[in-house]
Write a protein that holds these residues in place. Structure first.
Motif, PDB file in Angstrom:
ATOM      1  N   ALA A   1       0.846  -1.184   0.000  1.00 25.08           N
ATOM      2  CA  ALA A   1       0.000   0.000   0.000  1.00 25.08           C
ATOM      3  C   ALA A   1       0.876   1.226   0.000  1.00 25.08           C
ATOM      4  N   VAL A   2       0.292   2.416  -0.037  1.00 26.85           N
ATOM      5  CA  VAL A   2       1.066   3.646  -0.086  1.00 26.85           C
ATOM      6  C   VAL A   2       0.268   4.799   0.487  1.00 26.85           C
ATOM      7  N   THR A   3       0.829   5.804   1.134  1.00 25.61           N
ATOM      8  CA  THR A   3       0.289   7.165   1.088  1.00 25.61           C
ATOM      9  C   THR A   3       1.034   8.189   1.873  1.00 25.61           C
ATOM     10  N   LEU A   4       0.431   8.658   2.952  1.00 22.16           N
ATOM     11  CA  LEU A   4       0.956   9.852   3.592  1.00 22.16           C
ATOM     12  C   LEU A   4       2.093   9.555   4.557  1.00 22.16           C
ATOM     13  N   THR A   5       2.870  10.593   4.866  1.00 20.88           N
ATOM     14  CA  THR A   5       3.913  10.460   5.871  1.00 20.88           C
ATOM     15  C   THR A   5       3.278  10.248   7.234  1.00 20.88           C
ATOM     16  N   VAL A   6       4.080   9.814   8.200  1.00 25.21           N
ATOM     17  CA  VAL A   6       3.544   9.536   9.528  1.00 25.21           C
ATOM     18  C   VAL A   6       2.888  10.772  10.118  1.00 25.21           C
ATOM     19  N   GLY A   7       3.524  11.923  10.000  1.00 24.20           N
ATOM     20  CA  GLY A   7       2.960  13.139  10.557  1.00 24.20           C
ATOM     21  C   GLY A   7       1.633  13.492   9.929  1.00 24.20           C
TER      22      GLY A   7
ATOM     23  N   VAL B   1       1.156  12.366  -0.224  1.00 28.95           N
ATOM     24  CA  VAL B   1       2.581  12.077  -0.069  1.00 28.95           C
ATOM     25  C   VAL B   1       2.719  10.756   0.662  1.00 28.95           C
ATOM     26  N   ASP B   2       3.415   9.819   0.047  1.00 27.97           N
ATOM     27  CA  ASP B   2       3.505   8.499   0.668  1.00 27.97           C
ATOM     28  C   ASP B   2       4.601   8.463   1.729  1.00 27.97           C
TER      29      ASP B   2
ATOM     30  N   HIS C   1       2.747   8.830 -13.195  1.00 26.69           N
ATOM     31  CA  HIS C   1       1.589   7.941 -13.100  1.00 26.69           C
ATOM     32  C   HIS C   1       1.975   6.473 -12.931  1.00 26.69           C
ATOM     33  N   VAL C   2       3.196   6.226 -12.473  1.00 25.10           N
ATOM     34  CA  VAL C   2       3.601   4.875 -12.095  1.00 25.10           C
ATOM     35  C   VAL C   2       2.831   4.471 -10.838  1.00 25.10           C
ATOM     36  N   TYR C   3       2.374   3.226 -10.781  1.00 25.17           N
ATOM     37  CA  TYR C   3       1.633   2.737  -9.622  1.00 25.17           C
ATOM     38  C   TYR C   3       2.539   2.699  -8.394  1.00 25.17           C
ATOM     39  N   LEU C   4       2.046   3.252  -7.273  1.00 26.13           N
ATOM     40  CA  LEU C   4       2.806   3.277  -6.027  1.00 26.13           C
ATOM     41  C   LEU C   4       2.245   2.333  -4.973  1.00 26.13           C
ATOM     42  N   GLY C   5       0.928   2.186  -4.891  1.00 22.63           N
ATOM     43  CA  GLY C   5       0.359   1.309  -3.882  1.00 22.63           C
ATOM     44  C   GLY C   5      -1.048   1.718  -3.494  1.00 22.63           C
ATOM     45  N   THR C   6      -1.407   1.530  -2.229  1.00 21.51           N
ATOM     46  CA  THR C   6      -2.765   1.818  -1.785  1.00 21.51           C
ATOM     47  C   THR C   6      -2.765   2.495  -0.422  1.00 21.51           C
TER      48      THR C   6
ATOM     49  N   ASP D   1      -4.187   3.041   7.392  1.00 17.92           N
ATOM     50  CA  ASP D   1      -2.868   2.476   7.147  1.00 17.92           C
ATOM     51  C   ASP D   1      -2.274   3.016   5.858  1.00 17.92           C
ATOM     52  N   ALA D   2      -0.956   2.917   5.734  1.00 15.56           N
ATOM     53  CA  ALA D   2      -0.230   3.386   4.559  1.00 15.56           C
ATOM     54  C   ALA D   2       1.027   2.562   4.408  1.00 15.56           C
ATOM     55  N   VAL D   3       1.301   2.132   3.172  1.00 15.50           N
ATOM     56  CA  VAL D   3       2.524   1.373   2.913  1.00 15.50           C
ATOM     57  C   VAL D   3       3.129   1.846   1.608  1.00 15.50           C
ATOM     58  N   ALA D   4       4.343   2.311   1.636  1.00 18.29           N
ATOM     59  CA  ALA D   4       5.044   2.754   0.431  1.00 18.29           C
ATOM     60  C   ALA D   4       5.875   1.602  -0.111  1.00 18.29           C
TER      61      ALA D   4
END
Length: 321
Positions: A55-61, A256-257, A285-290, A304-307
């Motif tokens: 998965a992917v997305t925002l920074t911890v903060g 921001v992942d 537009h490369v796939y990063l995750g979810t 949750d977020a996973v880069a």
């Protein structure tokens, strides 16, 4: 930190429980006869998410403070279909990895998550996952706190569990993680996905006929493929298929992942009790995750977020490219 503290049940685990309850209730209402329980595991295990998912997305903060009301986002500048087609073009430009059935798909990712109920602190761990390319061996993985470069856990086998008995591990190998023999034409791939749905491991009493027969099931299966390795031409076809899914929308605003990459999020329909977004690089537009979120009292909170950092083909579990 121990394994119990670090390994989240996973956003998709909770959504699957919600889905199971939903379809079980529907089964009681419509009294549909339940067919023989599926055990084929094609194209990826739904329940193998959590700390070792993709998965992917925002920074911890950003995760810790971002809460948004449903419907408050401004309108997007591009449609979901347009983004998916740009992602398909980007996929065609990627180099192709090849794998034998006895090799492994290696994935390294950063996972930021919070345990359910989603009220505790966020945690960030680095995961390394080895999935059998040919589906002939169990998936193995290890993790460490992102703050401790030397804190790797022991390499361990990851098995799918039984939704009817959470302590019971199903005695079966994982699905193939290398999707190298699938159609590269979108129409043919869509038909294949309809005929070979991912196994959701539904609980006893669930209306499997309703779930697996739903027209959206092909899109669920398509998204499950993203947990493994999909070669460029098939990946492009997969994004072309997803471009057709009704109800997918672009979430406006920068994302921001966990690795600091700027992206655009597409929200997929059909999720109960929360949302699941696919993330693509804002420029390439490369796939990063979810990313996953839960909705409570009309408010949406990122869960949750996973880069995804890198994917490679290796010969054995524990081998790092």
């Amino acid at each position: 930190m121990n394994e119990t503290e670090l390994s989240p049940r996973g956003f998709e685990e909770q959504l699957l429980r919600d889905l199971t309850a939903h379809v079980a209730q529907r089964a009681e209402v419509v009294s549909v006869a339940r067919p023989a329980r599926r055990r084929t595991r094609l194209l990826g295990g739904w329940r193998l998410a959590g700390a070792f998912g993709l998965a992917v997305t925002l920074t911890v903060g950003a995760l810790a403070v971002q809460t948004m009301r449903v419907g408050e986002q401004p309108p997007p500048t591009a449609s979901a279909s347009e983004i998916f087609r740009l992602a398909a073009d980007a996929a065609r430009q990627q180099p192709e990895l090849t794998a034998r059935p006895d090799q492994y798909v290696f994935t390294e990712s950063l996972a930021t998550f919070r345990e359910l109920p989603a009220s505790g602190p966020y945690r960030t761990i680095r995961n390394q996952l080895w999935q059998s390319a040919g589906g002939i061996a169990y998936t193995q993985g290890r993790y460490r706190p992102e703050t401790d470069p030397n804190g790797w856990s022991e390499l361990r086998v990851l098995r799918i569990d039984d939704p009817d008995d959470p302590e019971k591990e199903l005695d079966a190998f994982q699905p193939p993680a290398y999707h190298g023999d699938l159609p590269t034409d979108p129409d043919e791939l869509f038909r294949y996905l309809r005929e070979h749905p991912v196994d959701l491991h539904l609980s006893e009493g669930a209306d499997e006929e309703a779930v697996y027969g739903d027209e959206s099931m092909a899109y669920t299966t398509a998204r499950s493929m993203l947990r493994g390795y999909v070669p460029p031409r098939t990946l492009a076809a997969l994004f072309e298929v997803l471009a057709r899914q009704p109800g997918a929308v672009v979430i406006s605003g920068d994302v921001v992942d966990a690795a600091g990459r700027h992206g655009v999020a597409i929200r997929m329909p059909g999720v109960i009790g929360g949302n699941m977004d696919l993330i693509f690089d804002r420029d390439s537009h490369v796939y990063l995750g979810t990313r996953g979120s839960v909705i409570r009292d009309g408010k949406e909170s990122l869960y949750d977020a996973v880069a995804v950092l890198r994917i490679a083909i290796v010969d054995r579990p524990g081998q790092v490219p």
